[in-house]
Design a protein around this motif. Structure first.
Motif, PDB file in Angstrom:
ATOM      1  N   LEU A   1       0.841  -1.204   0.000  1.00 31.22           N
ATOM      2  CA  LEU A   1       0.000   0.000   0.000  1.00 31.22           C
ATOM      3  C   LEU A   1       0.870   1.246   0.000  1.00 31.22           C
ATOM      4  O   LEU A   1       1.884   1.304   0.709  1.00 31.22           O
ATOM      5  CB  LEU A   1      -0.893   0.023   1.234  1.00 31.22           C
ATOM      6  CG  LEU A   1      -2.207  -0.752   1.182  1.00 31.22           C
ATOM      7  CD1 LEU A   1      -2.801  -0.839   2.574  1.00 31.22           C
ATOM      8  CD2 LEU A   1      -3.192  -0.081   0.244  1.00 31.22           C
ATOM      9  N   ASP A  32      -0.413   7.049   1.102  1.00 31.12           N
ATOM     10  CA  ASP A  32      -1.636   7.848   1.027  1.00 31.12           C
ATOM     11  C   ASP A  32      -2.892   6.975   0.911  1.00 31.12           C
ATOM     12  O   ASP A  32      -3.994   7.491   0.750  1.00 31.12           O
ATOM     13  CB  ASP A  32      -1.564   8.845  -0.131  1.00 31.12           C
ATOM     14  CG  ASP A  32      -1.418   8.174  -1.493  1.00 31.12           C
ATOM     15  OD1 ASP A  32      -1.324   6.926  -1.547  1.00 31.12           O
ATOM     16  OD2 ASP A  32      -1.398   8.902  -2.518  1.00 31.12           O
ATOM     17  N   GLU A  33      -2.726   5.652   1.017  1.00 30.58           N
ATOM     18  CA  GLU A  33      -3.870   4.742   1.020  1.00 30.58           C
ATOM     19  C   GLU A  33      -4.228   4.311   2.444  1.00 30.58           C
ATOM     20  O   GLU A  33      -4.778   3.234   2.663  1.00 30.58           O
ATOM     21  CB  GLU A  33      -3.573   3.508   0.164  1.00 30.58           C
ATOM     22  CG  GLU A  33      -3.423   3.787  -1.318  1.00 30.58           C
ATOM     23  CD  GLU A  33      -3.167   2.521  -2.116  1.00 30.58           C
ATOM     24  OE1 GLU A  33      -4.131   1.978  -2.697  1.00 30.58           O
ATOM     25  OE2 GLU A  33      -2.013   2.044  -2.130  1.00 30.58           O
ATOM     26  N   THR A  42      -7.823   3.138   3.083  1.00 31.99           N
ATOM     27  CA  THR A  42      -8.112   1.771   2.643  1.00 31.99           C
ATOM     28  C   THR A  42      -7.649   0.773   3.695  1.00 31.99           C
ATOM     29  O   THR A  42      -8.367  -0.174   4.045  1.00 31.99           O
ATOM     30  CB  THR A  42      -7.410   1.479   1.307  1.00 31.99           C
ATOM     31  OG1 THR A  42      -7.924   2.352   0.299  1.00 31.99           O
ATOM     32  CG2 THR A  42      -7.619   0.033   0.867  1.00 31.99           C
TER      33      THR A  42
END
Length: 262
Positions: A137, A140-141, A144
């Motif tokens: 990942l 900036d995820e 999620t």
């Protein structure tokens, strides 16, 4: 069984990783005691992430008491714990109770030697490749990551995202992974690398996608990348419920730590 020196080194790596995590947060706090026990406060609502941790064979009660006093102004509105690798005697049990930590539980500490010559296919077992893909990942995820783990563990995603911020996920010692089925995120997990050790944490799968190999795929991706980076030992703490997942990946319980909580 793995030799005790290796187990101790893994425990020390876990302590260092916890310290680094607290240090990477704007409101994090950490302090070492005279005998090297660690007080680390992340500000999370997850009790284990605000803790006094001793990896000594015999914890020093006076040191634990000192760090309890130092912890007081930082954990007034936070859940917190005392985590001990060594056995807790009556003195530590009593002081934990005086600080409101009257529940005592055991937590398995599992290890896997990465240079044990096991082939990649052997780790997956007879069932073959899991029907998922795993990727790292981007920092900036973080939302999620929080959504997957929040749903997997039955917690508000904000509890996850407030800890694993873009700043934290962007740290060089942190790697976040996501498993996807046909492009849909279904599982996630975290690796924390300190020198030649890798710690696994927060391996979680969405309830509707469990028992399909997604969590296992995340674990194997972490181990594969750790081997490639030169790590020689993987470690983790787990619940009894998750033990089979990690045992299938080759981890074995080497110790049972004592945890005092509310």
């Amino acid at each position: 069984m793995i030799n005790r020196r290796t187990v101790l080194e893994a425990a020390e790596a876990f302590q260092t990783a916890t310290e680094q995590l607290a240090d990477s947060l704007p409101n994090g706090f950490h302090e070492r005691g005279p005998a090297d026990a660690l007080l680390a406060v992340t500000g999370s609502m997850i009790p284990l992430l605000n803790s006094i941790m001793s990896v000594a064979d015999v914890p020093d009660a006076a040191e634990i008491e000192l760090l309890c006093e130092r912890a007081a102004p930082h954990v007034q509105r936070l859940p917190w714990t005392i985590r001990l690798r060594g056995e807790a005697g009556e003195e530590i049990t009593g002081l934990a109770a005086r600080h409101g930590l009257s529940t005592r539980v055991r937590q398995p500490f599992m290890l896997l030697l990465l240079a044990d010559g096991r082939a990649e296919g052997q780790e997956r077992g007879a069932s073959g490749p899991a029907p998922v893909t795993v990727r790292l990942l981007a920092d900036d995820e973080h939302e999620t990551f929080a959504e997957i783990l929040g749903t997997a563990f039955g917690a508000p995603p904000v509890i996850i995202s407030s800890l694993y911020t873009p700043q934290v996920l962007g740290q060089p010692f942190v790697k976040a992974y996501v498993a996807e089925e046909e492009g849909t995120p279904v599982a996630a997990g975290l690796a924390i690398v300190t020198e030649r050790h890798v710690g696994l944490a927060n391996i979680g799968t969405l309830p509707a996608h469990r028992r399909r190999g997604a969590g296992r795929a995340v674990v194997e991706a972490i181990l594969r990348d750790a081997r490639a980076a030169g790590a020689h030992t993987a470690y983790l703490h787990t619940s009894d419920e998750a033990l089979p997942l990690f045992e299938q990946a080759g981890f074995r319980t080497e110790e049972s730590w004592v945890v005092f909580t509310t």
